[in-house]
Scaffold this motif. Structure first.
Motif, PDB file in Angstrom:
ATOM      1  N   ARG A 171       0.858  -1.187   0.000  1.00  0.00           N
ATOM      2  CA  ARG A 171       0.000   0.000   0.000  1.00  0.00           C
ATOM      3  C   ARG A 171       0.897   1.241   0.000  1.00  0.00           C
ATOM      4  NH1 ARG A 171      -4.633  -1.274   4.555  1.00  0.00           N
ATOM      5  NH2 ARG A 171      -5.713  -2.865   3.333  1.00  0.00           N
ATOM      6  N   GLU A 172       0.717   2.071  -0.983  1.00  0.00           N
ATOM      7  CA  GLU A 172       1.542   3.272  -1.101  1.00  0.00           C
ATOM      8  C   GLU A 172       0.671   4.481  -0.775  1.00  0.00           C
ATOM      9  OE1 GLU A 172       4.738   2.588  -1.573  1.00  0.00           O
ATOM     10  OE2 GLU A 172       4.187   0.477  -1.819  1.00  0.00           O
ATOM     11  N   ARG A 173       0.956   5.056   0.366  1.00  0.00           N
ATOM     12  CA  ARG A 173       0.057   6.069   0.912  1.00  0.00           C
ATOM     13  C   ARG A 173       0.096   7.391   0.154  1.00  0.00           C
ATOM     14  NH1 ARG A 173      -3.733   5.818   4.120  1.00  0.00           N
ATOM     15  NH2 ARG A 173      -3.473   3.632   4.599  1.00  0.00           N
ATOM     16  N   TYR A 175      -4.674   5.244  -0.338  1.00  0.00           N
ATOM     17  CA  TYR A 175      -3.409   4.645  -0.766  1.00  0.00           C
ATOM     18  C   TYR A 175      -3.583   4.011  -2.138  1.00  0.00           C
ATOM     19  CZ  TYR A 175      -5.881   0.672   1.338  1.00  0.00           C
ATOM     20  OH  TYR A 175      -6.827  -0.246   1.674  1.00  0.00           O
ATOM     21  N   SER A 180       3.945  -0.523   3.116  1.00  0.00           N
ATOM     22  CA  SER A 180       4.504  -0.018   1.853  1.00  0.00           C
ATOM     23  C   SER A 180       5.667  -0.871   1.348  1.00  0.00           C
ATOM     24  CB  SER A 180       5.008   1.403   2.075  1.00  0.00           C
ATOM     25  OG  SER A 180       6.042   1.358   3.041  1.00  0.00           O
ATOM     26  N   ARG A 240       5.368   5.036  -5.974  1.00  0.00           N
ATOM     27  CA  ARG A 240       4.615   5.546  -4.823  1.00  0.00           C
ATOM     28  C   ARG A 240       4.361   7.033  -5.052  1.00  0.00           C
ATOM     29  NH1 ARG A 240       9.939   5.486  -3.307  1.00  0.00           N
ATOM     30  NH2 ARG A 240      10.743   7.419  -2.405  1.00  0.00           N
ATOM     31  N   VAL A 272       3.465  12.470   0.493  1.00  0.00           N
ATOM     32  CA  VAL A 272       2.324  11.954   1.271  1.00  0.00           C
ATOM     33  C   VAL A 272       1.735  13.157   2.002  1.00  0.00           C
ATOM     34  CG1 VAL A 272       1.575  10.305   3.017  1.00  0.00           C
ATOM     35  CG2 VAL A 272       3.552   9.775   1.575  1.00  0.00           C
TER      36      VAL A 272
END
Ligand SMILES: Cc1cc2nc3c(=O)[nH]c(=O)nc-3n(C[C@H](O)[C@H](O)[C@H](O)COP(=O)(O)O)c2cc1C
Length: 404
Positions: free
Chosen positions: A201-203, A209, A255, A283, A287
Motif C-alpha cells: 500500500r503506497e500512501r 493509498y 509499503s 509511490r 504523502v
C-alpha cells in the motif's frame, strides 16, 4: 505429523477444562493416540467418563489406583508418551511442575516422563500476571518446556485480560508446527525461509493509498508449504484478509519501503527467499499530512519510482536461493527471462495474470518456472497449495544441485 503419535493430555482444574474435550477430538482427528489424565480439580469440571468415551481409554486420576497389577500406571504412561500436553494448565499444576512436586497422578507422571512437554496455561489475568506464576513459567521454559501463550480476551470472570485458553485447533496447529520444525528428516529442516506476500500500500494521504489486486494467497500457500517441509518461516506480508499459518513468524508491513526494510534486516541469515508479494513499482511523490480536498479542477498525481527490491537482493546474494515472481499480462516469458538475468535471481515463477483462474485473488494458479541454463518448466493449473509444493520441490532440487 501427529498421526500415530502417543499424546498424553493432562487436564487440570480450570474453567477451560471443557475445551479439553474438543482438544481430544481434534488430536484424534489428526490421527494421534490420546490418553487423558485428570487432576481432582479437573474432575469437578468434566467427568472422566467424557474423556474416556472420547479417547477410548480409561482416564488416569488416582496415583494409587493401578489399572493393571503388573505395571505402575504413572510410569507406564510416562514411558508410553511421545508428547505430553498440559491443557488447560492451572497455576497450581504449573507451580508443581516448576518445583518437581509429585503429589498426585498428573504431577507424578509429568515428573516421570522424558517426552517433549507442551503447557497451555489458562487462568484469571491476575493469577497469570502474579510474579509467582511468571517465575514458574520462566522456570519451565528454562527446562525446555514449550509454553503455549494464553490468549487475551474475555475471561470467565466477566472482564478482559490475558489468560484465555486458546482454541483447541490453534493448540493442535501449534503442536504440529513445533513437531515439524524438530523433524530432521524434512527437506527444509534447519533452513530460514523468507516469504513476501500481498500487495503493498503506497500512501497518498491519511485515508487513501495506491495498491493492487494481490490477495496474498500464493505467498501464504508458499509459507505454509515451506513450514510443512520443516523450515523456520518468516512471512513478510502487506495487509491481506488471510489467517497467518500457525507457527510462522509474521511481520506485517504496508509499503514497499517497509517491506524492503523488513527483508534487508533478515536477508543475511536466510537460505531461501521467495518474493511472492506484488510490490508497487511507484509511490506518490509526496504523502499529504491531511486528507486531500476535493477540487473542481483535475488532480495530477506525481509518482516516484520505488527501489527494485528483487534486484537489490540479487546484488547482495550470498548463500541465499532467491525466487522472484513475474506477473505479466503480455510477453510473459520474454519479460520473465529478462528479469532472471538482470536481477541475478535463481528462479523466476512467471504467471500470465490475464488468463482465467490464474494469478491475483484466485485459489488456483498456472505458472512457468524459469531457471538459468534450463528449459522453462510449466506447472499446469492447480490449487495454489499444490503450485507452492511444486515450486519448493524445484527449489530444493536446485539447492541440492548447487551444493554438489
Ligand atoms: C470455578 C473455578 C474455576 C477455576 N478456574 C481456574 C483457572 O481457570 N485456572 C487456574 O489456574 N485455576 C483455576 N481455579 C483454581 C483451581 O481449581 C485450584 O487452584 C485447584 O487447586 C487446581 O488444582 P489442579 O491444579 O490439581 O487441577 C478455579 C477454581 C474454581 C473453583
Amino acid at each position: 505429523m501427529l498421526a500415530g503419535k502417543h499424546v498424553a493430555l493432562y487436564v487440570s482444574g480450570g474453567i477451560a477444562a471443557y475445551k479439553a474435550a474438543y482438544l481430544v477430538r481434534d488430536l484424534i482427528r489428526q490421527g494421534a493416540q490420546v490418553r487423558v489424565v485428570e487432576t481432582t480439580g479437573a474432575q469437578a469440571f468434566v467427568t472422566p467418563l467424557t474423556f474416556q468415551t472420547l479417547s477410548k481409554h480409561a482416564v488416569y486420576t488416582d496415583r494409587f489406583a493401578q489399572l493393571a497389577p503388573d505395571e505402575v500406571a504413572h510410569i507406564e504412561l510416562a514411558d508410553w508418551t511421545e508428547i505430553a500436553l498440559v491443557a488447560p494448565a492451572t497455576a497450581d499444576l504449573i507451580a508443581k511442575m516448576a518445583h518437581g512436586i509429585a503429589d498426585d497422578f498428573a504431577s507424578t507422571a509429568l515428573l516421570a516422563t522424558t517426552a517433549v512437554k507442551f503447557v497451555a496455561p489458562a487462568m484469571n489475568v491476575h493469577m497469570w500476571e502474579n510474579p509467582a506464576t511468571q517465575r514458574n513459567v520462566t522456570t519451565l521454559k528454562g527446562d525446555g518446556v514449550h509454553i503455549i501463550e494464553p490468549d487475551t480476551g474475555f475471561l470467565a470472570e466477566g472482564y478482559s485480560g490475558k489468560g484465555r485458553f486458546p482454541e483447541p485447533e490453534q493448540i493442535v496447529a501449534l503442536l504440529r508446527a513445533k513437531l515439524l520444525a524438530q523433524d530432521t528428516d524434512l527437506l527444509l529442516h534447519g533452513q530460514q525461509v523468507l516469504v513476501t506476500a500481498g500487495g503493498t500500500r503506497e500512501r497518498l494521504d491519511p485515508v487513501r493509498y495506491l495498491t493492487n489486486d494481490s490477495s496474498g494467497k500464493m505467498g501464504y500457500a508458499l509459507a505454509q508449504a515451506a513450514q510443512n517441509l520443516g523450515a523456520q518461516v518468516t512471512l513478510i506480508s502487506a495487509p491481506t484478509a488471510l489467517p497467518v499459518p500457525v507457527g510462522v513468524t509474521y511481520v506485517g508491513v504496508d509499503s514497499a519501503a517497509a517491506m524492503r526494510a523488513a527483508l534487508l534486516q533478515r536477508y543475511a541469515t536466510a537460505q531461501l527467499v521467495i518474493m511472492a508479494a506484488a510490490v508497487a513499482d511507484f509511490r506518490p511523490a509526496t504523502v499529504a499530512d491531511n486528507k486531500i480536498k476535493k477540487t473542481t479542477a483535475d488532480y495530477t498525481l506525481a509518482l516516484t519510482k520505488n527501489p527494485d527490491i528483487l534486484a537489490e537482493l540479487g546484488q547482495q546474494k550470498q548463500q541465499q536461493f532467491l525466487i522472484g515472481f513475474a506477473a505479466e499480462t503480455q510477453h510473459l516469458l520474454a519479460n520473465a527471462q529478462q528479469k532472471l538475468v538482470t536481477k541475478k535471481v535463481d528462479m523466476i515463477v512467471a504467471n500470465d495474470v490475464s488468463q482465467a483462474q490464474v494469478g491475483f485473488d484466485h485459489d488456483t494458479n498456472a505458472v512457468t518456472v524459469l531457471q538459468p541454463q534450463q528449459a522453462p518448466q510449466q506447472l499446469p493449473l492447480a490449487s495454489k497449495q499444490v503450485i507452492a509444493q511444486q515450486i519448493l520441490q524445484l527449489a530444493i532440487k536446485a539447492q541440492a544441485a548447487r551444493a554438489n
